[in-house]
Structures are given as C-alpha cells and as structure tokens.
Design a protein around this motif. Structure first.
Motif, mmCIF file in Angstrom:
data_model
loop_
_atom_site.group_PDB
_atom_site.id
_atom_site.type_symbol
_atom_site.label_atom_id
_atom_site.label_comp_id
_atom_site.label_asym_id
_atom_site.label_seq_id
_atom_site.Cartn_x
_atom_site.Cartn_y
_atom_site.Cartn_z
ATOM 1 N N ALA A 9 0.855 -1.187 0.000
ATOM 2 C CA ALA A 9 0.000 0.000 0.000
ATOM 3 C C ALA A 9 0.892 1.237 0.000
ATOM 4 O O ALA A 9 1.372 1.661 1.047
ATOM 5 C CB ALA A 9 -0.918 0.000 1.226
ATOM 6 N N PHE A 10 1.175 1.731 -1.199
ATOM 7 C CA PHE A 10 2.004 2.916 -1.362
ATOM 8 C C PHE A 10 3.383 2.732 -0.717
ATOM 9 O O PHE A 10 3.920 3.629 -0.092
ATOM 10 C CB PHE A 10 1.304 4.155 -0.803
ATOM 11 C CG PHE A 10 -0.081 4.341 -1.339
ATOM 12 C CD1 PHE A 10 -0.286 4.615 -2.682
ATOM 13 C CD2 PHE A 10 -1.188 4.206 -0.519
ATOM 14 C CE1 PHE A 10 -1.571 4.771 -3.195
ATOM 15 C CE2 PHE A 10 -2.480 4.356 -1.017
ATOM 16 C CZ PHE A 10 -2.665 4.645 -2.358
ATOM 17 N N THR A 63 3.252 8.217 -3.496
ATOM 18 C CA THR A 63 4.412 8.926 -4.040
ATOM 19 C C THR A 63 4.511 8.562 -5.516
ATOM 20 O O THR A 63 3.861 7.617 -5.968
ATOM 21 C CB THR A 63 5.711 8.493 -3.326
ATOM 22 O OG1 THR A 63 5.969 7.118 -3.631
ATOM 23 C CG2 THR A 63 5.636 8.706 -1.819
ATOM 24 N N PRO A 64 5.337 9.263 -6.293
ATOM 25 C CA PRO A 64 5.488 8.873 -7.700
ATOM 26 C C PRO A 64 5.962 7.418 -7.854
ATOM 27 O O PRO A 64 5.555 6.723 -8.768
ATOM 28 C CB PRO A 64 6.537 9.850 -8.226
ATOM 29 C CG PRO A 64 6.356 11.067 -7.368
ATOM 30 C CD PRO A 64 6.037 10.529 -6.008
ATOM 31 N N ARG A 65 6.795 6.956 -6.940
ATOM 32 C CA ARG A 65 7.294 5.581 -7.019
ATOM 33 C C ARG A 65 6.243 4.565 -6.563
ATOM 34 O O ARG A 65 6.152 3.469 -7.111
ATOM 35 C CB ARG A 65 8.543 5.433 -6.171
ATOM 36 C CG ARG A 65 9.145 4.061 -6.252
ATOM 37 C CD ARG A 65 10.458 3.980 -5.542
ATOM 38 N NE ARG A 65 10.967 2.616 -5.624
ATOM 39 C CZ ARG A 65 12.072 2.211 -5.079
ATOM 40 N NH1 ARG A 65 12.811 3.068 -4.412
ATOM 41 N NH2 ARG A 65 12.464 0.981 -5.193
ATOM 42 N N TYR A 66 5.487 4.906 -5.535
ATOM 43 C CA TYR A 66 4.450 4.023 -4.986
ATOM 44 C C TYR A 66 3.111 4.728 -5.105
ATOM 45 O O TYR A 66 2.692 5.445 -4.210
ATOM 46 C CB TYR A 66 4.742 3.674 -3.529
ATOM 47 C CG TYR A 66 6.038 2.931 -3.344
ATOM 48 C CD1 TYR A 66 6.159 1.602 -3.758
ATOM 49 C CD2 TYR A 66 7.148 3.543 -2.769
ATOM 50 C CE1 TYR A 66 7.349 0.918 -3.593
ATOM 51 C CE2 TYR A 66 8.335 2.856 -2.599
ATOM 52 C CZ TYR A 66 8.435 1.545 -3.010
ATOM 53 O OH TYR A 66 9.613 0.854 -2.855
ATOM 54 N N SER A 67 2.457 4.526 -6.220
ATOM 55 C CA SER A 67 1.256 5.300 -6.526
ATOM 56 C C SER A 67 -0.045 4.512 -6.399
ATOM 57 O O SER A 67 -1.099 5.031 -6.728
ATOM 58 C CB SER A 67 1.369 5.859 -7.946
ATOM 59 O OG SER A 67 1.473 4.804 -8.876
ATOM 60 N N GLU A 68 0.034 3.258 -5.913
ATOM 61 C CA GLU A 68 -1.184 2.465 -5.827
ATOM 62 C C GLU A 68 -1.049 1.378 -4.770
ATOM 63 O O GLU A 68 0.020 1.154 -4.215
ATOM 64 C CB GLU A 68 -1.518 1.836 -7.179
ATOM 65 C CG GLU A 68 -0.433 0.936 -7.719
ATOM 66 C CD GLU A 68 -0.704 0.501 -9.146
ATOM 67 O OE1 GLU A 68 -1.871 0.570 -9.573
ATOM 68 O OE2 GLU A 68 0.235 0.087 -9.812
#
Length: 78
Positions: A9-10, A63-68
């Motif tokens: 999760a993100f 974050t841009p790296r963890y977006s979902e």
C-alpha cells in the motif's frame, strides 16, 4: 477459519487477516515479523474490496514511485 491477504500500500507492506468475523491489519517487517497497524477495516467489508479501501484510507501516502495499492502473493508454505 482465517484468511490472509497481503498488499503493498504505497510502499507499506500490510497483511490483512480475517479471523472470527473481523479484519485485523498488520505492518510486515522485512525480517518476517508483524506488528499491529493502527488501521481499522470494517468487518462487513468483503475481501475483494480490501485494496480499494486501503487505497482510500492511505492515499495521502502515495508517491510517484508508490502510486497504488497492489496485492502481494503470500509466501509459499512448505
């Protein structure tokens, strides 16, 4: 009976466990340990709604790296 689902999760690794008609959420450590996450999941929520619910709950952590929120496979048992 106990069911377990895991999610990234993100960037936060979570285990969501259903036991005795309730959901419990745990943060997963890299060493295999888990600790209770301070997250509440309604007991009436279906398993196929967990990812969406966690996304709604934790969207500010994106974050841009963890977006979902994505499912993570459970480790194989020997």
């Amino acid at each position: 009976m106990q069911d377990e689902y895991r999610f990234n999760a993100f960037g936060r690794l979570l285990a969501v466990v259903r036991a005795n008609g309730r959901w419990a959420v745990f943060d997963l450590g890299t060493e295999g340990k888990r600790r209770p996450a301070d997250l509440h999941v309604p007991a009436a929520l279906a398993a196929d709604e967990l990812a969406q619910y966690l996304g709604d709950l934790l969207h500010e952590d994106a974050t841009p790296r963890y977006s979902e929120v994505v499912p993570v496979a459970l480790p194989r048992r020997a």
